[in-house]
Design an enzyme around this catalytic site. Structure first.
Site, short mmCIF file in Angstrom:
data_model
loop_
_atom_site.label_atom_id
_atom_site.label_comp_id
_atom_site.label_asym_id
_atom_site.label_seq_id
_atom_site.Cartn_x
_atom_site.Cartn_y
_atom_site.Cartn_z
N HIS A 1 0.91 -1.24 -0.08
CA HIS A 1 -0.07 0.43 0.33
C HIS A 1 1.01 1.38 -0.41
O HIS A 1 0.83 1.58 -0.40
CB HIS A 1 -0.91 0.19 1.75
N ASP B 1 -3.28 -7.25 -7.87
CA ASP B 1 -4.28 -8.32 -7.93
C ASP B 1 -5.08 -7.92 -9.58
O ASP B 1 -5.32 -7.11 -9.89
CB ASP B 1 -5.88 -7.51 -7.25
P1 AMP Z 1 -6.20 -4.07 -0.62
O1 AMP Z 1 -6.18 -3.56 0.48
O2 AMP Z 1 -5.46 -5.42 -0.03
O3 AMP Z 1 -7.54 -4.42 -1.56
O4 AMP Z 1 -5.83 -3.91 -1.50
C1 AMP Z 1 -5.40 -2.22 -2.17
C2 AMP Z 1 -4.65 -1.60 -2.37
O5 AMP Z 1 -3.42 -1.89 -2.62
C3 AMP Z 1 -4.94 -2.47 -4.62
O6 AMP Z 1 -4.52 -1.71 -5.71
C4 AMP Z 1 -3.96 -3.84 -4.69
O7 AMP Z 1 -3.62 -4.18 -5.42
C5 AMP Z 1 -2.94 -3.04 -3.89
N1 AMP Z 1 -1.52 -4.29 -3.58
C6 AMP Z 1 -2.16 -4.81 -2.10
N2 AMP Z 1 -0.80 -5.83 -2.11
C7 AMP Z 1 0.53 -5.02 -3.32
C8 AMP Z 1 1.61 -5.43 -2.67
N3 AMP Z 1 2.34 -6.65 -2.21
N4 AMP Z 1 2.20 -5.15 -4.16
C9 AMP Z 1 1.79 -3.79 -4.67
N5 AMP Z 1 0.57 -3.33 -4.55
C10 AMP Z 1 -0.19 -4.19 -3.44
#
Ligand code: AMP
Length: 283
Positions: free
Chosen positions: A36, A150
């Site tokens: 994030h 994702d």
């Molecule tokens: P989430 O909180 O898991 O819904 O993720 C929020 C955003 O952070 C989404 O656009 C995810 O693709 C991105 N994200 C989560 N994990 C990663 C990671 N390891 N590397 C890059 N982006 C991430």
């Protein structure tokens, strides 16, 4: 940093923004980590004002999935957001976003029905499309940052933004990994020490296939079986899918190319993990 809970407060902040200000937006479900942070930093570099939303969106979870167990840590998230110099931290409220059960449905069926995560989570991307649309309407960003981690979600959101004429540029961001290769995820906290070790098979399987591709192997069937062997050898990894797909249509490909995406989903310790890599890139 301004922390906002109420949609009304967010709207009054937004209507007071100057027209020339470039607004960057990072939607999240909280339990923030380095992945994030990397999105926030990209937004910080490009934009005058950075908004991060934190909301565990119930409509993208099916009954029996991990909505109740999903990690939540508002105090930790607020520290990280302040540390990253975010302007607006929006802790969105269910009462604002879903004052009643939604009747509107937004789907991108050609990219989700029976495809990758859509096979085991048939309603997931409709929930994602709905919440992303709502968040875009509320925040009115110029640019929105999404992780390639994702991958299917990224393609769905790009399509959604184009088809619904959202005046927003979707900015894809690279996958952030631990030094040993594990892709960062809020769900990783649910892994036991042994589970965490087994979970490394996902990135290892992807790397094995990528190395073989770079050494000249172009047959998808061979690359997939090489990655699958790594995944099957790891204790406690329940493979959900492993596919080589076109990055635009998400259809399976038989012949590997630099742009093809090798994507995997598996359960370890009951935690659902996903990962992917573009064969021709280091990710
Ligand atoms: P989430 O909180 O898991 O819904 O993720 C929020 C955003 O952070 C989404 O656009 C995810 O693709 C991105 N994200 C989560 N994990 C990663 C990671 N390891 N590397 C890059 N982006 C991430």
């Amino acid at each position: 940093m301004k922390s906002i809970d109420d949609l009304a407060a967010l709207r009054s902040w937004r209507s007071a923004c100057d027209a020339g200000q470039r607004i960057g937006f990072v939607p999240t479900m909280g339990a923030l980590h380095e992945g994030h942070r990397s999105l926030i930093r990209a937004a910080r570099r490009d934009c005058d004002c950075v908004v991060v939303s934190v909301f565990v969106n119930p409509t993208q979870f099916a009954p029996g999935e991990d909505l109740d167990r999903y990690p939540r840590n508002r105090a930790g998230d607020e520290r990280i957001l302040a540390d990253e110099g975010v302007d607006i931290a929006w802790f969105a409220q269910e009462s604002d976003l879903y004052p009643e059960p939604p009747r509107v449905q937004i789907e991108v069926p050609t990219l989700t029905r029976g495809i990758l995560c859509g096979r085991t989570r048939p309603d997931h991307f409709a929930g994602v499309a709905l919440i992303v649309s709502k968040l875009f309407h509320c925040v009115g960003p110029d640019r929105a940052y999404f992780g390639r981690k994702d991958f299917q979600q990224l393609v769905v959101v790009q399509t959604l933004a184009r088809d619904l004429n959202f005046p927003v540029e979707i900015v894809p961001c690279p996958i952030v990994r631990e030094t040993d290769g594990l892709a960062l995820s809020s769900r990783n906290v649910g892994l036991s020490p042994q589970g965490r070790a087994s979970a490394l098979a996902l990135s290892r399987g992807l790397s094995t296939a990528t190395a073989s591709y770079r050494a000249g192997e172009k047959r998808a069937s061979i690359l997939l079986s090489e990655a699958e062997r790594v995944l099957r050898e790891a204790a406690g990894v329940e493979l959900e899918y492993l596919e080589l797909v076109c990055p635009r249509t998400l259809e399976r490909v038989d012949v590997a190319t630099d742009e093809a995406v090798l994507a995997v989903a598996a359960r370890v310790d009951g935690v659902r993990l996903i990962d992917n890599t573009v064969l021709g890139e280091d990710s």
